[in-house]
Design an enzyme around this catalytic site. Structure first.
Site, PDB file in Angstrom:
ATOM      1  CB  THR A 178      30.622 -14.616  11.884  1.00  0.00           C
ATOM      2  OG1 THR A 178      29.213 -14.494  11.970  1.00  0.00           O
ATOM      3  CG2 THR A 178      30.984 -15.575  10.774  1.00  0.00           C
ATOM      4  CB  VAL A 207      19.690 -17.720   6.312  1.00  0.00           C
ATOM      5  CG1 VAL A 207      21.052 -17.916   5.662  1.00  0.00           C
ATOM      6  CG2 VAL A 207      19.015 -19.078   6.531  1.00  0.00           C
ATOM      7  N   GLY A 208      21.842 -15.664   7.924  1.00  0.00           N
ATOM      8  CA  GLY A 208      22.612 -14.425   7.871  1.00  0.00           C
ATOM      9  C   GLY A 208      23.563 -14.367   6.683  1.00  0.00           C
ATOM     10  N   GLY A 232      24.785  -9.219  10.217  1.00  0.00           N
ATOM     11  CA  GLY A 232      24.744  -9.759   8.864  1.00  0.00           C
ATOM     12  C   GLY A 232      23.830  -8.968   7.947  1.00  0.00           C
TER      13      GLY A 232
HETATM   14  N1  ASP Z   1      27.303 -12.082  10.802  1.00  0.00           N
HETATM   15  C1  ASP Z   1      26.574 -12.980  11.651  1.00  0.00           C
HETATM   16  C2  ASP Z   1      25.177 -13.041  11.236  1.00  0.00           C
HETATM   17  O1  ASP Z   1      24.594 -12.009  10.957  1.00  0.00           O
HETATM   18  C3  ASP Z   1      26.562 -12.595  13.074  1.00  0.00           C
HETATM   19  C4  ASP Z   1      27.875 -12.492  13.733  1.00  0.00           C
HETATM   20  O2  ASP Z   1      28.879 -12.150  13.149  1.00  0.00           O
HETATM   21  O3  ASP Z   1      27.871 -12.768  14.915  1.00  0.00           O
HETATM   22  O4  ASP Z   1      24.617 -14.119  11.259  1.00  0.00           O
END
Ligand code: ASP
Length: 316
Positions: A178, A207-208, A232
């Site tokens: 992210t 959903v994250g 996440g």
């Molecule tokens: N934090 C994001 C999620 O869990 C994943 C990521 O950082 O790539 O959707």
């Protein structure tokens, strides 16, 4: 008294930070700066973890999460599992600006809202992302040819494939994940924004933390703003970004506030407990970051910068 503007971001935010700083430098708002920076990241086809070019879910569909939070009011807008719109950060902004008493829209409701509000649509699955998806599918089941075939074989077959794929995803080396951006403008307002395609091959509809306040994102102008990258589910389980801001409120230094949250996540019984990164900014422009892995960095621009400066994150 005016505040000295600053904008910080996670790995790969360097694509967008200069545009954000350009706005801040000319008296622009932190909200506009965060949105402008993240839109450019969402447009970066080389980046497989955000916007167009993002890697798809287990069914071969790109589903995006994004959110934005305002420090002074703690106003929050988010979208989750949105398909077919290349700029989820702008839809997240529109949720809190144009839809009173709503913070989060997901799936078809978010898409309906985006359509009604006139946001542009686009095909988000690039040929390169499709190729990576197919390659990931191939090793354990050569008979499965692609995302359409998976869906066409019926629900039972599909579910088995999806679960296999979800299990197969291992964290990548390098700065994946992210994108987080935090900006402080000259009026002293702070805004945090995050945008992601989530982790690759996730179960459809997952959903994250990037769409959930207190987990992947939090901002309280009294103490600071924070955001997370990585698994996440780990930041959801410890309410990661809120934990970082709470540590700032107790007077912890920014890097230590980040590290304390990661240390808490690392106590959980989970193979990916250390798969988290975080960064934060205080209302006076101090910043810090921490990561479960060595070698992780974040980017910073002040009004004096011509290019983003890279800072190391404190390892857990
Ligand atoms: N934090 C994001 C999620 O869990 C994943 C990521 O950082 O790539 O959707």
């Amino acid at each position: 008294m005016t505040t000295r503007p600053i904008i910080i971001g996670s790995e790969r935010s360097e694509v967008g930070l200069p545009a954000g700083m350009d706005l801040l430098r000319h008296g622009g708002s932190a909200l506009d700066a965060v949105e402008a920076a993240l839109r450019l990241c969402e447009d970066n086809l080389e980046d497989h973890y955000v916007g167009t070019g993002g890697l798809p879910n287990a069914r071969g569909e790109v589903e995006l999460d994004a959110s934005v939070m305002i420090g002074s009011s703690r106003a929050f807008g988010a979208v989750g599992a949105v398909r077919g719109f290349p700029h989820p950060i702008s839809i997240a902004r529109a949720v809190f600006e144009r839809l009173p008493q709503h913070c989060l829209l997901v799936g078809s409701g978010a898409e309906l809202f985006a359509e009604e509000q006139g946001f542009e649509r686009a095909e988000l699955l690039t040929d390169e992302a499709k190729r990576l998806f197919r390659e990931s599918l191939a090793p354990s089941d050569e008979s499965v040819e692609g995302e359409k075939t998976v869906a066409a074989r019926g629900d039972d077959r599909y579910r088995v494939t999806a679960i296999e794929l979800v299990k197969r995803f291992r964290p990548h080396d390098g700065p994946w994940g992210t994108i987080n951006v935090i900006a402080l403008d000259e009026s002293g307002e702070m805004v945090v924004g995050v945008s992601t395609s989530g982790y690759p091959w996730k179960y459809p509809g997952r959903v994250g933390d990037s769409a959930l306040p207190g987990t992947g994102i939090y901002c309280d102008l009294r103490y600071g703003g924070a955001a997370c990258t990585g698994r996440g589910e780990m930041s959801m389980r410890v309410t990661g970004a809120r934990m970082v801001v709470d540590a700032l409120a107790r007077g912890e230094a920014p890097s230590q506030a980040c590290r304390l949250m990661l240390a808490e996540a690392a106590t959980l019984p989970d193979a990916y407990a250390a798969e988290l990164r975080t960064l934060c900014l205080t209302p006076v422009g101090q910043h810090g970051g921490a990561a479960g892995q060595r070698g992780s960095t974040y980017n910073v621009m002040t009004t004096a910068s011509t290019v983003p400066e890279v800072f190391p994150r404190t390892p857990l």
